[in-house]
Design a protein around this motif. Structure first.
Motif, short mmCIF file in Angstrom:
data_model
loop_
_atom_site.label_atom_id
_atom_site.label_comp_id
_atom_site.label_asym_id
_atom_site.label_seq_id
_atom_site.Cartn_x
_atom_site.Cartn_y
_atom_site.Cartn_z
N VAL A 11 -41.72 -6.97 47.09
CA VAL A 11 -42.78 -6.01 46.84
C VAL A 11 -43.14 -6.10 45.36
O VAL A 11 -42.27 -6.14 44.51
CB VAL A 11 -42.30 -4.58 47.16
N GLN A 12 -44.42 -6.16 45.08
CA GLN A 12 -44.87 -6.19 43.69
C GLN A 12 -44.65 -4.81 43.11
O GLN A 12 -45.31 -3.85 43.46
CB GLN A 12 -46.36 -6.56 43.62
N THR A 13 -43.66 -4.70 42.24
CA THR A 13 -43.36 -3.40 41.65
C THR A 13 -44.02 -3.30 40.29
O THR A 13 -44.07 -4.25 39.53
CB THR A 13 -41.84 -3.21 41.47
N SER A 44 -51.09 -2.71 37.61
CA SER A 44 -49.93 -2.91 38.47
C SER A 44 -49.81 -1.77 39.49
O SER A 44 -49.51 -2.00 40.66
CB SER A 44 -48.67 -2.99 37.62
N SER A 48 -50.11 -2.07 43.61
CA SER A 48 -49.11 -1.47 44.49
C SER A 48 -49.76 -0.56 45.52
O SER A 48 -49.41 -0.60 46.71
CB SER A 48 -48.09 -0.69 43.65
N SER A 73 -43.22 -0.39 51.57
CA SER A 73 -44.40 -0.57 50.73
C SER A 73 -44.99 0.77 50.31
O SER A 73 -45.36 0.98 49.16
CB SER A 73 -45.44 -1.40 51.48
N THR A 76 -42.60 2.51 47.81
CA THR A 76 -42.67 1.83 46.52
C THR A 76 -43.92 2.25 45.76
O THR A 76 -43.86 2.55 44.56
CB THR A 76 -42.65 0.30 46.69
N ALA A 77 -45.03 2.30 46.45
CA ALA A 77 -46.28 2.72 45.82
C ALA A 77 -46.18 4.17 45.37
O ALA A 77 -46.65 4.52 44.28
CB ALA A 77 -47.44 2.54 46.79
N SER A 80 -43.87 4.41 42.32
CA SER A 80 -44.55 3.82 41.16
C SER A 80 -45.59 4.77 40.60
O SER A 80 -45.73 4.93 39.39
CB SER A 80 -45.24 2.51 41.57
#
Length: 103
Positions: A11-13, A44, A48, A73, A76-77, A80
């Motif tokens: 996952v793009q953190t 970023s 996310s 996902s 995480t979003a 973030s």
């Protein structure tokens, strides 16, 4: 149950507390400004959020049989975004404190 499947999920953190120091050091090395570091962090966060929206759309359409990936996902979003919000609140608090100083 295979734990490797969870570890392979990338996952793009956005900037986490340990990566913020790296970003700040990178900004100082390359001569970037504080504004560009903030812009990168916001971009970023946006990536996310868009990734989470894409996963939700795939789950709703039935294209993604892996519900865990969608939930990860989304969480995480959310985390973030909460981190970004808290950093923003601290920056505004610091700015207000500086404005209250007598010169």
């Amino acid at each position: 149950m295979s734990i490797n499947a969870v570890n392979s999920f990338a996952v793009q953190t956005p900037l986490t507390p340990d990566r913020m120091g790296d970003a700040a050091a990178g900004a100082n090395k390359s001569g970037s400004s504080f504004g560009s570091a903030v812009r990168d962090a916001v971009e970023s966060l946006e990536r996310s959020q868009k990734g989470a929206e894409t996963e939700i759309a795939r789950a709703v359409a039935g294209e993604s049989p892996d519900l865990h990936r969608t939930i990860i996902s989304l969480q995480t979003a959310d985390l973030s975004f909460q981190l970004g919000l808290q950093v923003r609140n601290k920056l505004i608090g610091a700015y207000e404190e500086i404005m209250r100083m007598q010169v």
